[in-house]
Design an enzyme around this catalytic site. Structure first.
Site, short mmCIF file in Angstrom:
data_model
loop_
_atom_site.label_atom_id
_atom_site.label_comp_id
_atom_site.label_asym_id
_atom_site.label_seq_id
_atom_site.Cartn_x
_atom_site.Cartn_y
_atom_site.Cartn_z
N SER A 7 0.82 -1.22 0.00
CA SER A 7 0.00 0.00 0.00
C SER A 7 0.85 1.27 0.00
O SER A 7 1.93 1.31 0.59
CB SER A 7 -0.90 0.03 1.24
OG SER A 7 -1.67 -1.12 1.31
N SER A 39 2.50 -3.25 8.17
CA SER A 39 2.47 -3.90 9.49
C SER A 39 3.84 -4.46 9.84
O SER A 39 4.47 -5.13 9.02
CB SER A 39 1.46 -5.05 9.49
OG SER A 39 0.18 -4.59 9.13
N GLU A 122 -3.44 -13.92 2.98
CA GLU A 122 -3.73 -13.05 4.13
C GLU A 122 -5.22 -13.09 4.46
O GLU A 122 -5.60 -13.15 5.62
CB GLU A 122 -3.28 -11.62 3.81
CG GLU A 122 -3.49 -10.67 4.99
CD GLU A 122 -3.08 -9.24 4.68
OE1 GLU A 122 -2.43 -9.00 3.63
OE2 GLU A 122 -3.41 -8.36 5.49
N GLU A 229 -15.71 -3.35 1.34
CA GLU A 229 -16.35 -2.94 0.08
C GLU A 229 -15.66 -3.62 -1.11
O GLU A 229 -16.32 -4.07 -2.06
CB GLU A 229 -16.29 -1.42 -0.09
CG GLU A 229 -17.18 -0.63 0.86
CD GLU A 229 -16.63 -0.54 2.28
OE1 GLU A 229 -15.41 -0.77 2.46
OE2 GLU A 229 -17.40 -0.27 3.21
C1 LIG Z 1 -4.52 -3.01 10.39
C2 LIG Z 1 -4.03 -2.78 8.99
C3 LIG Z 1 -2.86 -3.40 8.58
C4 LIG Z 1 -2.38 -3.18 7.27
N1 LIG Z 1 -1.20 -3.78 6.91
C5 LIG Z 1 -0.71 -3.57 5.67
C6 LIG Z 1 0.56 -4.14 5.30
O1 LIG Z 1 1.22 -4.82 6.08
N2 LIG Z 1 1.02 -3.89 4.06
C7 LIG Z 1 0.33 -3.14 3.15
O2 LIG Z 1 0.81 -2.97 2.03
N3 LIG Z 1 -0.87 -2.56 3.48
C8 LIG Z 1 -1.39 -2.77 4.72
N4 LIG Z 1 -2.60 -2.19 5.08
C9 LIG Z 1 -3.26 -1.29 4.13
C10 LIG Z 1 -4.55 -1.85 3.54
O3 LIG Z 1 -4.28 -2.87 2.60
C11 LIG Z 1 -5.28 -0.64 2.91
O4 LIG Z 1 -5.59 0.26 3.96
C12 LIG Z 1 -6.53 -1.06 2.20
O5 LIG Z 1 -6.23 -1.79 1.04
C13 LIG Z 1 -7.40 0.16 1.82
O6 LIG Z 1 -6.65 1.12 1.15
P1 LIG Z 1 -6.70 2.65 1.60
O7 LIG Z 1 -6.43 2.72 3.07
O8 LIG Z 1 -5.81 3.42 0.70
O9 LIG Z 1 -8.21 3.11 1.40
P2 LIG Z 1 -8.89 3.55 0.02
O10 LIG Z 1 -8.52 2.58 -1.04
O11 LIG Z 1 -8.58 4.99 -0.21
O12 LIG Z 1 -10.42 3.37 0.36
C14 LIG Z 1 -11.18 4.36 1.07
C15 LIG Z 1 -12.63 3.90 1.12
O13 LIG Z 1 -13.16 3.82 -0.21
C16 LIG Z 1 -13.69 2.52 -0.46
N5 LIG Z 1 -13.42 2.13 -1.85
C17 LIG Z 1 -12.26 2.31 -2.53
N6 LIG Z 1 -12.37 1.82 -3.78
C18 LIG Z 1 -13.63 1.30 -3.89
C19 LIG Z 1 -14.34 0.64 -4.93
N7 LIG Z 1 -13.78 0.39 -6.12
N8 LIG Z 1 -15.62 0.22 -4.67
C20 LIG Z 1 -16.20 0.45 -3.46
N9 LIG Z 1 -15.57 1.09 -2.44
C21 LIG Z 1 -14.30 1.50 -2.64
C22 LIG Z 1 -12.94 1.60 0.50
O14 LIG Z 1 -13.67 0.42 0.78
C23 LIG Z 1 -12.78 2.50 1.73
O15 LIG Z 1 -13.97 2.47 2.50
C24 LIG Z 1 -3.10 -2.37 6.37
C25 LIG Z 1 -4.29 -1.75 6.79
C26 LIG Z 1 -4.75 -1.94 8.09
C27 LIG Z 1 -6.02 -1.27 8.52
#
Ligand SMILES: Cc1cc2nc3c(=O)[nH]c(=O)nc-3n(C[C@H](O)[C@H](O)[C@H](O)COP(=O)(O)OP(=O)(O)OC[C@H]3O[C@@H](n4cnc5c(N)ncnc54)[C@H](O)[C@@H]3O)c2cc1C
Length: 244
Positions: A7, A39, A122, A229
């Site tokens: 990410s 993480s 995962e 989602e």
């Molecule tokens: C506890 C935790 C541990 C994590 N660990 C890791 C890790 O080790 N390595 C790593 O790489 N990442 C990690 N992540 C990141 C995680 O994979 C991302 O937070 C996640 O994929 C969402 O991306 P974002 O935060 O950029 O949200 P966004 O993608 O910006 O999404 C924001 C909102 O929009 C919604 N949304 C976005 N696109 C769509 C769509 N096409 N249709 C419907 N709804 C949509 C989402 O559901 C969300 O509600 C971790 C996250 C958490 C919370």
């Protein structure tokens, strides 16, 4: 320990939009970019790094996977404070990090398939994560004496959902979605059963603190490994075959 460097600030759900680049140089690759929400990066010896080796227009086809030593020059890890008070995940800055050609995992442009495979693992793993805490909820319910009808109903619904998930073999996205919903409902019930005590606790290792930590952490499970989602989109499009 290993961490997963996928990410980025502008690439979470839309992971194929990631901008970290791996540019070919004489004896390997030069990495530039930033990762976020990584993480356990602060405890990891290596990271699985997804970076762009092709043009941005190539989207997922232009991504490659690298094995990154976390102590390589140019790697900076900054822990992020979470709602639970912990520092489970981090920002990772990659400034002119030099990697040898041998650090490429598989072939150039083949990173997406490998990354999706690890994300699938995962999601399956996340369905196992909270079984011990589920036991705690049973103890809490037993210890609180006669439950009212509403709490009993919530507990039974959760037990049924838990059992259905245990006996059914749901595909990764569906299993992850069901698990994250169960965790939110179960941890909410735990906090409700504790009542006012749950609103005032310190960070010590008490049952109350553990339940509140569970309640807050359950929200993160709805995001980690792909949000609820996104799992719904995958189920609709790839499992049910609905139009986009
Ligand atoms: C506890 C935790 C541990 C994590 N660990 C890791 C890790 O080790 N390595 C790593 O790489 N990442 C990690 N992540 C990141 C995680 O994979 C991302 O937070 C996640 O994929 C969402 O991306 P974002 O935060 O950029 O949200 P966004 O993608 O910006 O999404 C924001 C909102 O929009 C919604 N949304 C976005 N696109 C769509 C769509 N096409 N249709 C419907 N709804 C949509 C989402 O559901 C969300 O509600 C971790 C996250 C958490 C919370």
């Amino acid at each position: 320990m290993w961490c997963q460097l996928f990410s980025e600030p502008e690439a979470g759900s839309d992971l194929a939009a990631l901008r970290t680049t791996a540019t070919r140089v004489d004896d390997g690759y030069l990495i530039e970019g930033q990762k976020v929400w990584t993480s356990f990066a602060q405890h990891s010896a290596y990271g699985l790094l997804l970076a762009r080796t092709g043009p941005a227009e190539d989207r997922h086809r232009g991504l490659s996977l690298f094995l990154l030593p976390m102590d390589a020059p140019g790697v900076t890890v900054r822990p992020l404070r979470e709602i639970t008070g912990g520092t489970h995940f981090n920002e990772v800055f990659l400034d002119a990090v030099a990697l040898p050609t041998s650090s490429l995992l598989g072939v150039e442009g083949g990173g997406w398939a490998a990354a999706m495979f690890t994300l699938g693992n995962e999601r399956n793993l996340s369905t196992q994560r909270s079984r011990p805490r589920w036991k705690r909820l049973h103890e809490l319910a037993g210890g609180s004496g006669a439950l009212d009808a509403v709490a009993r109903d919530r507990l039974v619904r959760l037990a049924i959902a838990e059992e259905l998930q245990r006996v059914g073999s749901l595909p990764g996205s569906a299993a992850k979605l069901v698990r994250s919903q169960i965790e939110v409902m179960a941890s909410q019930l735990a906090v409700d059963l504790l009542g006012a005590a749950a609103t005032a606790h310190d960070d010590s290792a008490t049952e109350v603190a553990a339940a509140v930590h569970w309640f807050l952490g359950a929200r993160a499970n709805r995001i980690a490994g792909g949000t609820d989602e996104i799992q719904r989109n995958i189920i609709a499009e790839r499992i049910l075959g609905l139009p986009r």
